[in-house]
Design an enzyme around this catalytic site. Structure first.
Site, PDB file in Angstrom:
ATOM      1  N   LEU A 145      38.603   3.243  17.150  1.00 24.95           N
ATOM      2  CA  LEU A 145      38.822   3.261  18.592  1.00 24.95           C
ATOM      3  C   LEU A 145      37.477   3.019  19.286  1.00 24.95           C
ATOM      4  O   LEU A 145      36.775   3.934  19.680  1.00 24.95           O
ATOM      5  CB  LEU A 145      39.439   4.593  19.013  1.00 24.95           C
ATOM      6  CG  LEU A 145      40.032   4.686  20.408  1.00 24.95           C
ATOM      7  CD1 LEU A 145      40.982   3.535  20.695  1.00 24.95           C
ATOM      8  CD2 LEU A 145      40.772   5.996  20.557  1.00 24.95           C
ATOM      9  N   HIS A 146      37.100   1.751  19.406  1.00 25.86           N
ATOM     10  CA  HIS A 146      35.811   1.362  19.973  1.00 25.86           C
ATOM     11  C   HIS A 146      35.970   0.919  21.429  1.00 25.86           C
ATOM     12  O   HIS A 146      37.017   1.126  22.040  1.00 25.86           O
ATOM     13  CB  HIS A 146      35.161   0.262  19.118  1.00 25.86           C
ATOM     14  CG  HIS A 146      36.036  -0.941  18.934  1.00 25.86           C
ATOM     15  ND1 HIS A 146      36.096  -1.968  19.841  1.00 25.86           N
ATOM     16  CD2 HIS A 146      36.910  -1.259  17.945  1.00 25.86           C
ATOM     17  CE1 HIS A 146      36.961  -2.882  19.426  1.00 25.86           C
ATOM     18  NE2 HIS A 146      37.469  -2.471  18.280  1.00 25.86           N
ATOM     19  N   ALA A 147      34.951   0.282  21.980  1.00 25.71           N
ATOM     20  CA  ALA A 147      34.892  -0.021  23.411  1.00 25.71           C
ATOM     21  C   ALA A 147      36.050  -0.879  23.924  1.00 25.71           C
ATOM     22  O   ALA A 147      36.586  -0.601  24.995  1.00 25.71           O
ATOM     23  CB  ALA A 147      33.565  -0.693  23.749  1.00 25.71           C
ATOM     24  N   GLU A 192      42.103  -3.716  17.448  1.00 28.77           N
ATOM     25  CA  GLU A 192      41.440  -4.527  16.398  1.00 28.77           C
ATOM     26  C   GLU A 192      39.995  -4.154  16.272  1.00 28.77           C
ATOM     27  O   GLU A 192      39.346  -3.798  17.190  1.00 28.77           O
ATOM     28  CB  GLU A 192      41.543  -6.013  16.755  1.00 28.77           C
ATOM     29  CG  GLU A 192      42.957  -6.496  16.792  1.00 28.77           C
ATOM     30  CD  GLU A 192      43.029  -7.979  17.164  1.00 28.77           C
ATOM     31  OE1 GLU A 192      42.012  -8.557  17.615  1.00 28.77           O
ATOM     32  OE2 GLU A 192      44.098  -8.552  16.970  1.00 28.77           O
TER      33      GLU A 192
END
Length: 99
Positions: free
Chosen positions: A28-30, A99
């Site tokens: 769960l990135h930017a 993704e």
């Protein structure tokens, strides 16, 4: 005595609540955090994301990223309010497509 002043008369109102769990296909990135924050801001319901005993309001990108959720982990989306079902569905779709 009028019906409105009768202490035994109560009005029960229930607020819709919805919840779903999503297994993340990626960290769960930017980018997905930003998508979640934009989507969450469009709903009137109170929305929460929960991961590893931490709960955040998903309208803040940094709060979402601060969860530290990684690929393969389960994130729970909860909402309470008039558009709770739509909010949970929309956020769960974003999480499932990360993704």
């Amino acid at each position: 005595m009028s019906p409105s002043s009768d202490p035994t008369t109560t009005t029960a109102t229930t607020t819709p609540k919805h919840e779903t769990a999503v297994v993340l296909p990626a960290n769960l990135h930017a980018r997905p955090a930003g998508q979640l924050a934009r989507a969450a801001a469009g709903f009137t319901s109170a929305i929460q994301l929960e991961y590893a005993d931490r709960t955040v309001n998903p309208t803040g990108v940094l709060a979402v990223m601060g969860l530290g959720a990684t690929a393969g982990s389960t994130v729970t989306v909860r909402a309470e309010g008039h558009d709770a079902e739509q909010a949970v569905t929309a956020l769960a779709q974003i999480l499932a497509a990360a993704e």
